[in-house]
Scaffold this active site. Structure first.
Site, mmCIF file in Angstrom:
data_model
loop_
_atom_site.group_PDB
_atom_site.id
_atom_site.type_symbol
_atom_site.label_atom_id
_atom_site.label_comp_id
_atom_site.label_asym_id
_atom_site.label_seq_id
_atom_site.Cartn_x
_atom_site.Cartn_y
_atom_site.Cartn_z
ATOM 1 N N GLY A 49 8.562 1.118 8.576
ATOM 2 C CA GLY A 49 7.550 2.140 8.864
ATOM 3 C C GLY A 49 7.363 2.324 10.363
ATOM 4 O O GLY A 49 7.389 1.357 11.136
ATOM 5 N N HIS A 61 0.850 -1.187 0.000
ATOM 6 C CA HIS A 61 0.000 0.000 0.000
ATOM 7 C C HIS A 61 0.892 1.245 0.000
ATOM 8 O O HIS A 61 2.122 1.140 -0.092
ATOM 9 C CB HIS A 61 -0.963 -0.024 1.190
ATOM 10 C CG HIS A 61 -0.296 -0.319 2.504
ATOM 11 N ND1 HIS A 61 0.655 0.515 3.061
ATOM 12 C CD2 HIS A 61 -0.412 -1.364 3.361
ATOM 13 C CE1 HIS A 61 1.062 0.024 4.202
ATOM 14 N NE2 HIS A 61 0.452 -1.132 4.410
ATOM 15 N N HIS A 90 4.019 1.259 2.168
ATOM 16 C CA HIS A 90 5.183 0.596 1.563
ATOM 17 C C HIS A 90 5.777 1.485 0.469
ATOM 18 O O HIS A 90 6.998 1.594 0.334
ATOM 19 C CB HIS A 90 4.788 -0.745 0.940
ATOM 20 C CG HIS A 90 4.253 -1.743 1.924
ATOM 21 N ND1 HIS A 90 2.939 -2.139 1.939
ATOM 22 C CD2 HIS A 90 4.862 -2.426 2.911
ATOM 23 C CE1 HIS A 90 2.753 -3.025 2.898
ATOM 24 N NE2 HIS A 90 3.901 -3.219 3.506
ATOM 25 N N GLN A 129 6.412 -15.664 12.062
ATOM 26 C CA GLN A 129 5.979 -14.554 12.914
ATOM 27 C C GLN A 129 4.480 -14.581 13.189
ATOM 28 O O GLN A 129 3.941 -13.657 13.785
ATOM 29 C CB GLN A 129 6.428 -13.206 12.346
ATOM 30 C CG GLN A 129 5.750 -12.770 11.063
ATOM 31 C CD GLN A 129 6.421 -11.529 10.479
ATOM 32 O OE1 GLN A 129 7.500 -11.593 9.910
ATOM 33 N NE2 GLN A 129 5.776 -10.372 10.611
ATOM 34 N N SER A 183 -2.537 -0.215 6.593
ATOM 35 C CA SER A 183 -2.089 -1.556 6.990
ATOM 36 C C SER A 183 -2.713 -2.542 6.019
ATOM 37 O O SER A 183 -3.867 -2.363 5.611
ATOM 38 C CB SER A 183 -2.588 -1.861 8.411
ATOM 39 O OG SER A 183 -2.540 -3.251 8.665
ATOM 40 N N GLN A 216 8.465 -3.093 16.306
ATOM 41 C CA GLN A 216 9.311 -3.808 15.343
ATOM 42 C C GLN A 216 10.574 -2.992 15.030
ATOM 43 O O GLN A 216 11.678 -3.537 14.972
ATOM 44 C CB GLN A 216 8.506 -4.070 14.077
ATOM 45 C CG GLN A 216 9.323 -4.629 12.931
ATOM 46 C CD GLN A 216 8.463 -5.113 11.784
ATOM 47 O OE1 GLN A 216 7.923 -6.207 11.841
ATOM 48 N NE2 GLN A 216 8.307 -4.326 10.740
ATOM 49 N N LYS A 230 4.725 2.856 11.896
ATOM 50 C CA LYS A 230 3.508 2.225 12.432
ATOM 51 C C LYS A 230 3.848 1.003 13.268
ATOM 52 O O LYS A 230 3.239 0.742 14.288
ATOM 53 C CB LYS A 230 2.528 1.847 11.320
ATOM 54 C CG LYS A 230 1.185 1.400 11.894
ATOM 55 C CD LYS A 230 0.191 1.041 10.848
ATOM 56 C CE LYS A 230 0.389 -0.356 10.340
ATOM 57 N NZ LYS A 230 0.067 -1.401 11.342
ATOM 58 N N ASP A 231 4.874 0.257 12.829
ATOM 59 C CA ASP A 231 5.319 -0.913 13.600
ATOM 60 C C ASP A 231 6.453 -0.483 14.521
ATOM 61 O O ASP A 231 7.600 -0.929 14.381
ATOM 62 C CB ASP A 231 5.779 -2.016 12.640
ATOM 63 C CG ASP A 231 4.643 -2.475 11.756
ATOM 64 O OD1 ASP A 231 3.619 -2.913 12.278
ATOM 65 O OD2 ASP A 231 4.778 -2.364 10.519
HETATM 66 O O1 PAF Z 1 6.620 -5.421 8.741
HETATM 67 C C1 PAF Z 1 6.513 -6.450 8.044
HETATM 68 O O2 PAF Z 1 5.867 -6.462 6.996
HETATM 69 C C2 PAF Z 1 7.195 -7.725 8.502
HETATM 70 O O3 PAF Z 1 7.175 -7.850 9.889
HETATM 71 C C3 PAF Z 1 8.633 -7.864 7.976
HETATM 72 C C4 PAF Z 1 9.535 -6.761 8.515
HETATM 73 C C5 PAF Z 1 8.636 -7.813 6.457
HETATM 74 C C6 PAF Z 1 9.225 -9.204 8.405
HETATM 75 O O4 PAF Z 1 8.493 -10.275 7.905
#
Ligand code: PAF
Length: 293
Positions: free
Chosen positions: A147, A34, A37, A61, A185, A153, A149-150
């Site tokens: 991003g 989207h 990205h 994950q 998302s 992460q 948003k995460d």
């Molecule tokens: O943020 C994501 O889309 C995923 O967690 C990632 C970083 C591609 C790892 O699979």
């Protein structure tokens, strides 16, 4: 643009880029791309000679009851977007290419993976850290883009990069939102029209807190309460907390430094996360890459 599915092919393509001294930017994704990205890809193409995008729905994950099997996919649309944005290599491996038979090594992240989303998605960040480290080793980028948003992460990936001395710089780009505030998302595609309307309470709550903060309110609990009030239409508020954006420690009382207000909710069976950054001196933190661990 080259579409590559295997590691030997990727190795050859990357060797050619490195031999011509091209800097490599990397945007790892799970596809169903989207505008969020797209903004990462644009950051990469602006800064690096060649951009590699990976599309891989990483099974490790996802928890056993999560949405791995129904995670949205549209490879043709992803390819077109990458082509349009000037991506050099689109890497779309099969699971067996990333996790061949016998695979048994993973990265255990430590306490920052156990808080916030980690409380509700045990093992999730082990899977993220492991696949991201593997992808970094496969692509060996100079820069990698994620991003905001995460936010958890990004904190974990920065930590992993630092702790394991991975030779890559991490850039974090601001969250891209719909005009009405909903953070983009891939999982928004699960929302019915009524659930989407309820989901707007998340960004509304974060913005209400941001406005109060800008107006001088500095008490973490009061800011959180304001945000939660707007999120009350959700089926569940898993968390709504003021945290340190790097250690992810929950903060209470008076805020006098750069913090993040992070939330996760469940609406109609869909789990959504969002966050905003709050800076006491009022500076507009649009791009947080300069803040280091
Ligand atoms: O943020 C994501 O889309 C995923 O967690 C990632 C970083 C591609 C790892 O699979």
């Amino acid at each position: 643009m080259r579409i590559i599915r295997t590691l030997p092919e990727l190795k050859v393509a990357l060797k050619a880029l490195r031999e011509s001294h091209k800097s490599i930017g990397f945007v790892p994704t799970m596809g169903f791309l989207h505008e969020g990205h797209a903004s990462l890809i644009k950051q990469s193409t602006a800064r690096c000679d060649a951009t590699v995008v990976s599309v891989f729905v990483n099974p490790t994950q996802f928890g056993p009851t999560e949405d791995l099997s129904r995670y949205p996919r549209d490879l043709e649309r992803d390819q077109n977007l990458c082509l349009r944005l000037g991506v050099a290599i689109l890497f779309m491996p099969e699971a067996a290419e990333v996790y061949p038979t016998g695979f048994c090594t993973s990265i255990s992240v430590g306490p920052i993976a156990d808080v916030l989303c980690g409380e509700f998605r045990p093992g999730h960040f082990r899977g993220v850290a492991t696949v991201v480290a593997k992808l970094f080793n496969m692509v060996q980028p100079d820069l990698a883009f994620f991003g905001q948003k995460d936010l958890q992460q990004t904190a974990i990936i920065r930590r992993v990069v630092k702790d394991l001395n991975l030779p890559v710089d991490i850039l974090v780009a601001p969250t891209v939102r719909e005009a009405d505030g909903l953070a983009l998302s891939s999982r928004n595609s699960y929302l019915s029209a009524t659930d989407r309307a309820r989901a707007l309470g998340v960004s509304r709550g974060l913005f209400a807190a941001e406005k109060a903060f800008a107006g001088g309110l500095r008490d973490a609990d009061q800011l959180t309460a304001l945000a939660r009030k707007e999120m009350a239409g959700a089926d569940e508020i898993q968390y709504c907390r003021v945290v340190d954006p790097f250690t992810l420690d929950t903060l209470g009382g008076e805020i006098n430094r750069h913090v993040a207000l992070c939330a996760a909710v469940v609406i109609g069976g869909t789990r959504l996360i969002d966050n905003i950054l709050l800076t006491p001196n009022g500076e507009n933190v649009q791009f947080i890459s300069h803040l280091d661990v």
